[in-house]
Enzyme design. Structure first.
Site, PDB file in Angstrom:
ATOM      1  N   GLU A   1      14.905  53.839  91.470  1.00 33.93           N
ATOM      2  CA  GLU A   1      16.297  54.265  90.980  1.00 33.93           C
ATOM      3  C   GLU A   1      15.657  54.660  89.384  1.00 33.93           C
ATOM      4  O   GLU A   1      15.794  53.998  88.770  1.00 33.93           O
ATOM      5  CB  GLU A   1      17.689  53.634  91.237  1.00 33.93           C
ATOM      6  CG  GLU A   1      18.464  54.796  91.219  1.00 33.93           C
ATOM      7  CD  GLU A   1      19.107  55.287  89.909  1.00 33.93           C
ATOM      8  OE1 GLU A   1      18.674  56.177  89.567  1.00 33.93           O
ATOM      9  OE2 GLU A   1      19.616  54.477  89.148  1.00 33.93           O
TER      10      GLU A   1
ATOM     11  N   CYS B   1      21.461  57.330  83.762  1.00 26.49           N
ATOM     12  CA  CYS B   1      20.548  58.328  84.464  1.00 26.49           C
ATOM     13  C   CYS B   1      21.332  59.482  85.044  1.00 26.49           C
ATOM     14  O   CYS B   1      20.754  60.614  85.542  1.00 26.49           O
ATOM     15  CB  CYS B   1      19.887  57.500  85.748  1.00 26.49           C
ATOM     16  SG  CYS B   1      21.046  56.597  86.730  1.00 26.49           S
TER      17      CYS B   1
END
Length: 486
Positions: free
Chosen positions: A258, A292
């Site tokens: 991720e 993110c």
């Protein structure tokens, strides 16, 4: 407020140590963590050496076999006790998240709430059907396929959401019968490591199933390379993710990455400007943009660009910077000198190339104010690079096709948001975006325990954690046949 209970966990118990079948002295020595200006004294943290990791991996593999053989109800009981313990210790978790990562208390509360949701969902995973009865190849025969635990899962955790990201892997991995080696980030070793070790210890997790191994890149590489580790879950930058994947690939391990994002918030010409600007402010400025899933591009129809940027500037100027432990503070400092220098460089180079600062744009020590830029073109660093700071670059477009083309002009593909007065129109645009997640008339930064979280392109390797995707990731298939009666 962020208040730490210094008696839980007792610092004398864990300071300078690692958690591996109890608290023990590490071979890797001790590292002093200097915290950002959010209160609290430096902390001595034990550093796990490759030898420490190897011992932990061997013990975890041994314990995983016994854990996998235990009934689902045994695993569920541990998770439920961990859930209760986290609720009881929420104040201490909140305090350490503020102290180590400089997030405001509300950010700590969000992480706690999300971690609790991960535990609740993991309880359900433990009782899902695991197998299938297949059509046998011979009459009267038996053909079965079912999912079995992987064994040992390595988790290399980031600093920006240390509790949430750790629990997002830890809870389903344990629920499905695995052991875990957890490597917290050097900036957040307590909120992303020590507290979790103590939490599951209090919950009665059997010995050897969780090892907390603080350290830097060398420790993370050792976790990824350990022969007992069958799977590596990494959350962090794309560059670091590639390094972890290379090491894990040598052992043909399953890898869940991720990684970063350059996420677009698209505002069509029929959007509610005020609502879109509020979502844009939350997406870019929430927790200083250090996520993110933060919006790194604001793509706004040219007819609305002026009104949108005015509203966005208003939200930016209403935010108060300061010590995150103080009441009424919206944003704390950036997590490190290295990170604030990066933000400064990206903005300054873009301004030199022609971008215009509408508000913010100047650091004060580790503090970087919410910043809005317009006149942003596609060659500027603020358009191309992941900023990981409270910066909102605004770029106009004239048509839906142009908006989609601009949004897809990146190697990243994590998340996006589309704003429109027409839901079908927004969905039609969303379906053309090359992202793993997309949200309609909402923020770009969303997370849910029952949803598959992950990205495309260099935002990840196509893997997902969350929902039933966790069942797929943390187990593997076994097929068994038996002949029919003679």
């Amino acid at each position: 407020m962020a208040v730490i209970d210094e008696k839980w966990p007792d610092r004398a118990e864990w300071a300078g140590k690692i958690y591996s079948s109890g608290w023990r002295e590490p071979e890797g020595g001790i590292r002093q963590v200097i915290e950002p200006p959010a209160g609290g004294a430096p902390v001595d943290i034990g550093v796990a050496s490759p030898a420490d990791v190897a011992r932990a991996g061997a013990r975890a593999a041994e314990a995983a076999g016994e854990w996998a053989a235990a009934g689902p109800s045994d695993r569920v009981e541990v998770l439920l006790r961990a859930y209760d313990a986290l609720r009881e210790r929420a104040g201490t978790f909140r305090g350490w998240i503020v102290r180590e990562s400089a997030g405001v208390p509300a950010k700590g509360d969000y992480e706690i709430s999300a971690a609790l949701a991960q535990l609740r969902h993991a309880v359900g995973l433990a009782s899902l059907p695991r197998g299938e009865v297949l059509e046998p190849q011979v009459p009267g025969g038996t053909s079965l396929a079912w999912r079995v635990p992987l064994g040992v899962v390595g988790v290399v955790n980031p600093w920006n959401a240390p509790l949430l990201f750790a629990m997002r892997a830890l809870a389903p991995a344990l629920a499905l019968g695995n052991a875990v080696l957890l490597k917290p980030d050097p900036l957040t070793p307590v909120s992303g490591g020590v507290l979790l070790a103590r939490l599951f210890e209090d919950a009665g997790l059997p010995d050897g199933l969780l090892h907390v191994l603080p350290g830097g890149a060398e420790t993370g590489q050792a976790v990824a390379a350990d022969p007992n580790v069958a799977m590596v879950v990494f959350t962090g930058s794309t560059e670091a993710g590639r390094a972890v994947a290379r090491v894990a690939g040598e052992g043909l391990k399953r890898v869940v990455l991720e990684l970063g994002g350059k996420n677009s918030l698209i505002v069509l010409d029929d959007a509610d400007v005020e609502a879109a600007a509020l979502a844009g402010a939350v997406s870019s400025f929430g927790y200083g943009g250090q996520a993110c899933v933060a919006a790194g591009r604001h793509l706004v129809h040219a007819d609305l660009a002026g009104a949108y940027t005015d509203a966005l500037v208003g939200h930016a100027r209403a935010m108060r910077l300061g010590d995150p432990a103080e009441e009424g503070v919206s944003l704390g400092p950036v997590v490190s000198e290295r990170q604030v220098t990066r933000i400064e460089r990206i903005v300054d180079e873009s301004v030199a190339a022609g971008a215009r600062v509408l508000t913010g744009g100047r650091r004060d020590g580790l503090f970087y104010p919410p910043t809005v830029l317009d006149h942003v073109d596609r060659a500027m660093p603020v358009f191309t690079e992941e900023i990981f700071g409270p910066v909102a670059p605004v770029t106009p477009f004239r048509s839906e096709a142009e908006a989609v083309e601009i949004a897809n002009d990146t190697a990243y593909g994590l998340t996006a948001a589309v704003h429109s007065g027409s839901a079908p129109r927004a969905v039609a645009v969303a379906e053309r975006l090359r992202t793993g997640m997309v949200h309609i008339n909402d923020v770009s930064a969303k997370d849910a325990a029952n949803a598959p979280f992950g990205g495309m392109g260099v935002s990840g390797n196509g893997s997902r954690i969350g929902g039933t995707a966790s069942l797929e990731q943390f187990t593997q298939w076994r097929w068994m046949t038996a002949p029919g009666p003679a």
